[in-house]
Design a protein around this motif. Structure first.
Motif, mmCIF file in Angstrom:
data_model
loop_
_atom_site.group_PDB
_atom_site.id
_atom_site.type_symbol
_atom_site.label_atom_id
_atom_site.label_comp_id
_atom_site.label_asym_id
_atom_site.label_seq_id
_atom_site.Cartn_x
_atom_site.Cartn_y
_atom_site.Cartn_z
ATOM 1 N N ASP A 309 0.876 -1.167 0.000
ATOM 2 C CA ASP A 309 0.000 0.000 0.000
ATOM 3 C C ASP A 309 0.917 1.220 0.000
ATOM 4 N N LYS A 311 0.365 4.211 0.326
ATOM 5 C CA LYS A 311 0.033 5.309 1.225
ATOM 6 C C LYS A 311 0.553 5.033 2.647
ATOM 7 N N LYS A 368 -9.031 0.528 -2.516
ATOM 8 C CA LYS A 368 -8.200 -0.646 -2.212
ATOM 9 C C LYS A 368 -8.752 -1.549 -1.105
ATOM 10 N N ALA A 375 -1.621 -6.351 7.629
ATOM 11 C CA ALA A 375 -0.390 -6.936 8.185
ATOM 12 C C ALA A 375 -0.712 -8.075 9.164
ATOM 13 N N GLU A 376 -1.682 -7.841 10.044
ATOM 14 C CA GLU A 376 -2.039 -8.859 11.051
ATOM 15 C C GLU A 376 -2.621 -10.096 10.371
ATOM 16 N N CYS A 400 -2.760 0.930 14.677
ATOM 17 C CA CYS A 400 -3.880 0.412 15.460
ATOM 18 C C CYS A 400 -4.615 -0.699 14.685
ATOM 19 N N LYS A 428 -14.315 5.372 9.182
ATOM 20 C CA LYS A 428 -14.314 5.725 7.753
ATOM 21 C C LYS A 428 -15.239 4.753 7.039
ATOM 22 N N TYR A 433 -11.628 2.074 13.073
ATOM 23 C CA TYR A 433 -10.787 1.684 14.201
ATOM 24 C C TYR A 433 -11.542 1.880 15.516
HETATM 25 N N1 LIG Z 1 -3.632 -2.468 11.801
HETATM 26 C C1 LIG Z 1 -3.628 -2.219 10.497
HETATM 27 C C2 LIG Z 1 -4.223 -1.040 10.015
HETATM 28 C C3 LIG Z 1 -4.182 -0.807 8.649
HETATM 29 N N2 LIG Z 1 -3.584 -1.690 7.812
HETATM 30 C C4 LIG Z 1 -3.463 -1.390 6.374
HETATM 31 C C5 LIG Z 1 -4.564 -1.816 5.502
HETATM 32 C C6 LIG Z 1 -4.505 -0.776 4.410
HETATM 33 O O1 LIG Z 1 -3.470 -1.106 3.508
HETATM 34 C C7 LIG Z 1 -4.070 0.481 5.128
HETATM 35 C C8 LIG Z 1 -5.230 1.369 5.520
HETATM 36 O O2 LIG Z 1 -4.731 2.423 6.272
HETATM 37 P P1 LIG Z 1 -5.576 3.738 6.653
HETATM 38 O O3 LIG Z 1 -6.728 3.404 7.516
HETATM 39 O O4 LIG Z 1 -4.590 4.736 7.194
HETATM 40 O O5 LIG Z 1 -6.183 4.239 5.287
HETATM 41 P P2 LIG Z 1 -5.505 5.113 4.181
HETATM 42 O O6 LIG Z 1 -4.267 4.410 3.719
HETATM 43 O O7 LIG Z 1 -6.528 5.365 3.137
HETATM 44 O O8 LIG Z 1 -5.091 6.490 4.893
HETATM 45 P P3 LIG Z 1 -6.013 7.673 5.550
HETATM 46 O O9 LIG Z 1 -5.575 7.692 6.981
HETATM 47 O O10 LIG Z 1 -5.659 8.904 4.792
HETATM 48 O O11 LIG Z 1 -7.453 7.323 5.395
HETATM 49 O O12 LIG Z 1 -3.346 0.036 6.262
HETATM 50 C C9 LIG Z 1 -3.006 -2.837 8.299
HETATM 51 O O13 LIG Z 1 -2.438 -3.614 7.538
HETATM 52 N N3 LIG Z 1 -3.069 -3.100 9.633
#
Ligand SMILES: Nc1ccn([C@H]2C[C@H](O)[C@@H](COP(=O)(O)OP(=O)(O)OP(=O)(O)O)O2)c(=O)n1
Length: 469
Positions: A309, A311, A368, A375-376, A400, A428, A433
Motif C-alpha cells: 500500500d 500510502k 483498495k 499486516a495482522e 492500530c 471511515k 478503528y
Molecule cells: N492495523 C492495520 C491497520 C491498517 N492496515 C493497512 C490496511 C490498508 O493497507 C491500510 C489502511 O490504512 P488507513 O486506515 O490509514 O487508510 P488510508 O491508507 O486510506 O489512509 P487515511 O488515513 O488517509 O485514510 O493500512 C493494516 O495492515 N493493519
C-alpha cells in the motif's frame, strides 16, 4: 550488475505477494528485508549477554530462516549455542530447502550441520564472521584457529549443494530518505510529539546518531584495510577490488543507517514505552520487559517497508512465550517467533489486478480496502506454529488494529497486543478503528508515558543537551 548483487530475488520471488509491483514509493527487496532482520536479531536484548562489552569468540549472530520466501524462524546465538546450532535444534530436518540469512558468516561447526540438513541457500553479512578474524578479538583465542576455521568453511562451501553467498542488493532509489521521512511521521513519534510539544526532529536525529554509532561498531569494519583482509580470508577477494569494494561498503552503511533510523522511530524518550491501555490498567498483567517489546515493534516497523500500500506501510509480528524453561536454548530466551506480515494484495496477484485508491476517491468500487490483506491478517495466515492457549502469545503492530482485524486477533487466541493507537476511534466508510478500544479479554499495550511513575526527565535533558537545545 556487480558480483554480490545477486539476481536471487528475481529467481526466487515468484509466487510471493505481487513482487512485480512498481509502486510510487520505494520498497525493500525481500533479500534486504531478511538481511536487515538478521542484523536486528543480533541485537535481541538479553541480560546474560552484554553486547557492548563482548569481545570474545564467537561473536553474537542473528539468523532469519526462510522457506518459500516466508520467514519461519527468527533466532540469535545464546551464551552456549551458536545461531546455526539453534537452527538445527529448533527446525531439524525442516531446514531442508530453507534459505538462511546470517548476520555473520557461520563457523564450520554450524555450517557442516546446516549443509547436512539440506538447506538451499546460506546468505551472510560480509563483515567480521562469527569466529572473528579481527586481530584484536581473535588474539584472545588464537588467530591461527580462526583462520583454520575460515578455511574449513570455504571447503564446506565448495563441496556443498547449498549456495553459500553474500546476498546484498542495492537499495531502491530514495529508500534511505523515504525511511527517514516515514519514521518521523510514524505513530510512535507522532504520539511523543502530541504529549511533548518540545520534541523536535532534532531529537529524533540525535537518537539516530547515537544508534548509528552503536550499530556501526558492531556491524561494520571501520578500517578499509582490515575489511579487505577479512573479505580475502573469507574467500571474497572479488569484492576487494574497486568499484565493488566501495559500493559494498556504501551498501552496507546504508542498510545500517536504515536500521538506526527505524530503531529511532520508537525512542524510549521521556518514559515512553508500551503500557496497558487506560481502561485496563487495574489488571495485574505479566507484561514484557520494555526492551523486548521495543525490539519486536521495530521488527514490525522494518517489515512495513515491504508493504504494497503506497500510502501506508504496516508491519506485524507474532511471538509467543514458552512455558517450559528447559527448552530455552535460543538467544531469544523463552520467546519464539510465530509469524509476521505486512499489508499487501493477495498472494500471486499482480500490480494491476486490484484498485489502489483510498477513501479520497469518491467511487468506492475502485478503492483498495476490499482487496488489501492487512499486516495482522498475513501474520496470522502464514504463521509457522500453532497458537497454544496455555502460552502467552503477543502481536506487535505498527498501527492500530482495525475493526476487521480485532476479532481475528482475539479469535486466534492472541493474548496481548502491542500497537500504535493514533487511529483509535477513527470511523471511515471502508476501514474503521472503533473496536480496539472496546476489546476485552486481550491486553492492549499502547505507546505512552509510563502511567505508574512520575517521569524524571534526566534522559530527556541529556538528549536535549546532546542536541544542543
Ligand atoms: N492495523 C492495520 C491497520 C491498517 N492496515 C493497512 C490496511 C490498508 O493497507 C491500510 C489502511 O490504512 P488507513 O486506515 O490509514 O487508510 P488510508 O491508507 O486510506 O489512509 P487515511 O488515513 O488517509 O485514510 O493500512 C493494516 O495492515 N493493519
Amino acid at each position: 550488475m556487480s558480483k554480490w548483487q545477486s539476481n536471487a530475488e528475481s529467481r526466487c520471488s515468484t509466487g510471493t505477494q505481487t513482487d512485480s509491483m512498481q509502486g510510487q514509493v520505494p520498497r525493500l527487496s525481500k533479500v534486504n528485508l531478511f538481511t536487515l532482520l538478521s542484523l536486528w536479531m543480533e541485537m535481541f536484548p538479553s541480560e546474560k549477554y552484554d553486547l557492548i562489552k563482548r569481545k570474545s569468540q564467537p561473536k553474537r549472530t542473528g539468523l532469519v530462516v526462510v522457506l518459500n520466501m516466508k520467514i519461519v524462524g527468527l533466532h540469535c546465538s545464546s551464551e552456549e549455542l551458536h545461531a546455526g546450532q539453534i537452527a538445527v535444534i529448533k527446525h531439524g530436518s525442516k531446514l531442508k530447502d530453507c534459505d538462511l540469512y546470517f548476520s555473520r558468516k557461520p563457523c564450520s561447526a554450524c555450517l557442516k550441520m546446516i549443509v547436512n540438513a539440506g538447506v538451499n541457500r546460506i546468505s551472510y553479512w560480509p563483515s567480521d564472521p562469527e569466529i572473528s578474524l579481527q586481530k584484536e578479538i581473535s588474539e584472545h583465542t588464537s588467530n591461527g584457529d580462526a583462520k583454520l576455521d575460515a578455511k574449513a568453511v570455504e571447503r564446506l562451501k565448495s563441496n556443498s549443494r547449498a549456495h553459500v553467498c553474500v546476498l546484498l542488493q542495492p537499495l531502491a532509489c530514495n529508500m534511505v530518505q523515504f525511511v527517514e521521512e516515514t519514521s518521523l511521521k510514524c505513530d510512535f513519534i507522532q504520539k511523543i510529539e502530541r504529549k511533548q510539544p518540545d520534541f523536535s526532529s532534532r531529537i529524533f536525529y540525535a537518537y539516530r546518531q547515537e544508534k548509528m554509532k552503536e550499530y556501526e561498531a558492531h556491524l561494520l569494519i571501520s578500517s578499509e584495510e582490515t575489511h579487505k583482509e577479512i573479505l580475502r580470508l573469507m574467500g571474497l577477494e572479488n569484492l576487494c577490488e574497486n568499484p565493488y569494494f566501495i559500493s559494498l561498503r556504501q551498501n552496507m552503511k546504508e542498510l545500517v543507517l536504515i536500521l538506526a533510523t527505524v530503531a529511532s522511530s520508537v525512542p524510549s524518550h521521556c518514559g515512553f514505552g508500551f503500557y496497558l491501555s487506560e481502561s485496563q490498567q487495574i489488571k495485574k498483567q505479566q507484561s514484557l520487559i520494555q526492551e523486548i517489546a521495543l525490539h519486536c515493534i521495530i521488527q514490525a516497523r522494518i517489515l512495513a517497508y515491504r508493504a504494497e500500500d503506497h500510502k501506508i506501510g504496516v508491519g506485524a509480528v507474532i511471538w509467543a512465550e514458552r512455558k517450559s524453561v528447559a527448552a530455552d536454548c535460543d538467544g531469544t530466551g523463552s520467546m519464539y517467533f510465530l509469524g509476521c506480515g505486512y499489508n499487501a494484495f493477495p498472494v500471486g496477484s499482480e500490480y494491476a489486478d486490484f484498485p489502489h485508491m483510498d477513501d479520497k476517491q469518491k467511487d468506492r468500487e475502485i478503492r483498495k480496502f476490499r482487496y488489501i490483506i492487512h499486516a495482522e491478517q498475513n501474520a496470522i495466515t502464514f504463521r509457522c506454529h500453532e497458537i497454544k492457549p496455555e502460552e502467552k502469545t503477543m502481536i506487535f503492530v505498527t498501527k492500530c488494529p482495525c475493526d476487521e482485524c480485532v476479532p481475528l486477533i482475539k479469535g486466534a487466541g492472541i493474548q496481548q497486543i502491542y500497537a500504535g493507537d493514533m487511529d483509535i476511534g477513527k470511523k471511515k466508510a471502508d476501514i474503521s478503528y472503533m473496536k480496539f478500544e472496546e476489546l476485552t479479554g486481550v491486553s492492549r499495550y499502547t505507546w505512552q508515558q509510563n502511567p505508574q511513575n512520575e517521569y524524571n526527565d534526566t534522559r530527556a535533558n541529556s538528549m536535549n543537551q546532546h542536541d544542543g537545545t
